[in-house]
Design a protein around this motif. Structure first.
Motif, PDB file in Angstrom:
ATOM      1  N   ARG A   1      70.782  51.622  56.401  1.00  0.00           N
ATOM      2  CA  ARG A   1      72.060  51.572  55.691  1.00  0.00           C
ATOM      3  C   ARG A   1      71.879  52.331  54.388  1.00  0.00           C
ATOM      4  O   ARG A   1      70.979  52.018  53.596  1.00  0.00           O
ATOM      5  CB  ARG A   1      72.499  50.133  55.442  1.00  0.00           C
ATOM      6  N   ILE A   2      72.729  53.315  54.202  1.00  0.00           N
ATOM      7  CA  ILE A   2      72.631  54.227  53.065  1.00  0.00           C
ATOM      8  C   ILE A   2      73.940  54.172  52.298  1.00  0.00           C
ATOM      9  O   ILE A   2      75.017  54.190  52.900  1.00  0.00           O
ATOM     10  CB  ILE A   2      72.356  55.667  53.555  1.00  0.00           C
ATOM     11  N   GLU A   3      73.825  54.118  50.982  1.00  0.00           N
ATOM     12  CA  GLU A   3      75.031  54.129  50.159  1.00  0.00           C
ATOM     13  C   GLU A   3      74.754  54.863  48.854  1.00  0.00           C
ATOM     14  O   GLU A   3      73.774  54.566  48.168  1.00  0.00           O
ATOM     15  CB  GLU A   3      75.491  52.703  49.856  1.00  0.00           C
ATOM     16  N   SER A   4      75.606  55.817  48.550  1.00  0.00           N
ATOM     17  CA  SER A   4      75.555  56.543  47.282  1.00  0.00           C
ATOM     18  C   SER A   4      74.148  57.048  46.949  1.00  0.00           C
ATOM     19  O   SER A   4      73.660  56.870  45.844  1.00  0.00           O
ATOM     20  CB  SER A   4      76.083  55.668  46.141  1.00  0.00           C
ATOM     21  N   GLY A   5      73.495  57.659  47.941  1.00  0.00           N
ATOM     22  CA  GLY A   5      72.192  58.266  47.717  1.00  0.00           C
ATOM     23  C   GLY A   5      71.014  57.306  47.763  1.00  0.00           C
ATOM     24  O   GLY A   5      69.890  57.706  47.502  1.00  0.00           O
ATOM     25  N   ARG A   6      71.274  56.054  48.090  1.00  0.00           N
ATOM     26  CA  ARG A   6      70.184  55.061  48.132  1.00  0.00           C
ATOM     27  C   ARG A   6      70.057  54.470  49.517  1.00  0.00           C
ATOM     28  O   ARG A   6      71.052  54.150  50.164  1.00  0.00           O
ATOM     29  CB  ARG A   6      70.461  53.948  47.128  1.00  0.00           C
ATOM     30  N   LEU A   7      68.821  54.282  49.941  1.00  0.00           N
ATOM     31  CA  LEU A   7      68.533  53.596  51.191  1.00  0.00           C
ATOM     32  C   LEU A   7      68.521  52.099  50.859  1.00  0.00           C
ATOM     33  O   LEU A   7      67.602  51.598  50.236  1.00  0.00           O
ATOM     34  CB  LEU A   7      67.187  54.047  51.765  1.00  0.00           C
ATOM     35  N   LEU A   8      69.581  51.415  51.263  1.00  0.00           N
ATOM     36  CA  LEU A   8      69.717  49.988  50.935  1.00  0.00           C
ATOM     37  C   LEU A   8      68.986  49.085  51.915  1.00  0.00           C
ATOM     38  O   LEU A   8      68.592  47.982  51.570  1.00  0.00           O
ATOM     39  CB  LEU A   8      71.195  49.591  50.900  1.00  0.00           C
ATOM     40  N   GLU A   9      68.867  49.575  53.161  1.00  0.00           N
ATOM     41  CA  GLU A   9      68.234  48.747  54.185  1.00  0.00           C
ATOM     42  C   GLU A   9      67.592  49.650  55.240  1.00  0.00           C
ATOM     43  O   GLU A   9      68.156  50.671  55.622  1.00  0.00           O
ATOM     44  CB  GLU A   9      69.307  47.869  54.849  1.00  0.00           C
TER      45      GLU A   9
END
Length: 163
Positions: free
Chosen positions: A148-156
């Protein structure tokens, strides 16, 4: 779910191992925003089958022939995160540094080849091998990866058993 849902696969080895999309894999593909296949697809029909779920980004593996229209390596942007893809990342020793040199702008590198799931961080990089959903070799289960990726960050980043 917030962000971009990505399913990572590798080493499907069709048609010997992948006759059609296994039901437990299909469950995760439904609702995916993107699918990454890190090589050893073996027959182009697998990519067409996956594309019915979401856009597919794939690289060639050592068992993929000229009929598979995919590059040896790939770099792409997924919701602001730079992602590198390669099939064979080489020996475990020095892998993080080698992948950092190969993909200097990436925050994540997805690879396959070993059929051994791996999620490791260092050298300012996360490397991720989803394993194989159909050819587990010496692993207890066939596996895929969920990102799960959001706004340039790998969240999960999770490795999920599917067999």
């Amino acid at each position: 779910m917030v962000g971009v849902k990505v399913v990572a696969l590798a080493d499907t080895h069709a048609p010997r191992r992948w006759k059609s999309c296994p039901p437990r894999v299909a469950e995760h593909l439904r609702g995916a925003d993107a699918i990454l296949h890190a090589g050893d697809v073996c027959v182009p029909g697998v990519l067409a089958e996956l594309a019915a779920y979401a856009p597919v980004h794939a690289v060639k593996g050592n068992n993929d022939g000229p009929d598979l229209d995919a590059p040896e390596t790939l770099e792409l942007d997924l919701d602001g995160l730079r992602v590198g893809m390669i099939h064979d990342s080489g020996p475990a020793k020095g892998r993080l540094a080698r992948m950092r040199r190969r993909f200097p702008d990436a925050g994540l590198v997805v690879f396959g080849h070993s059929h051994i799931p791996l999620d490791e961080s260092g050298e300012g990089l996360r490397i991720f091998n989803p394993g194989s959903p159909t050819d587990r070799r010496r692993q207890p289960h066939g596996t895929i990866g969920l990102l799960r990726i959001e706004s340039g960050r790998l969240l999960e980043a999770r490795i999920v058993p599917v067999t």
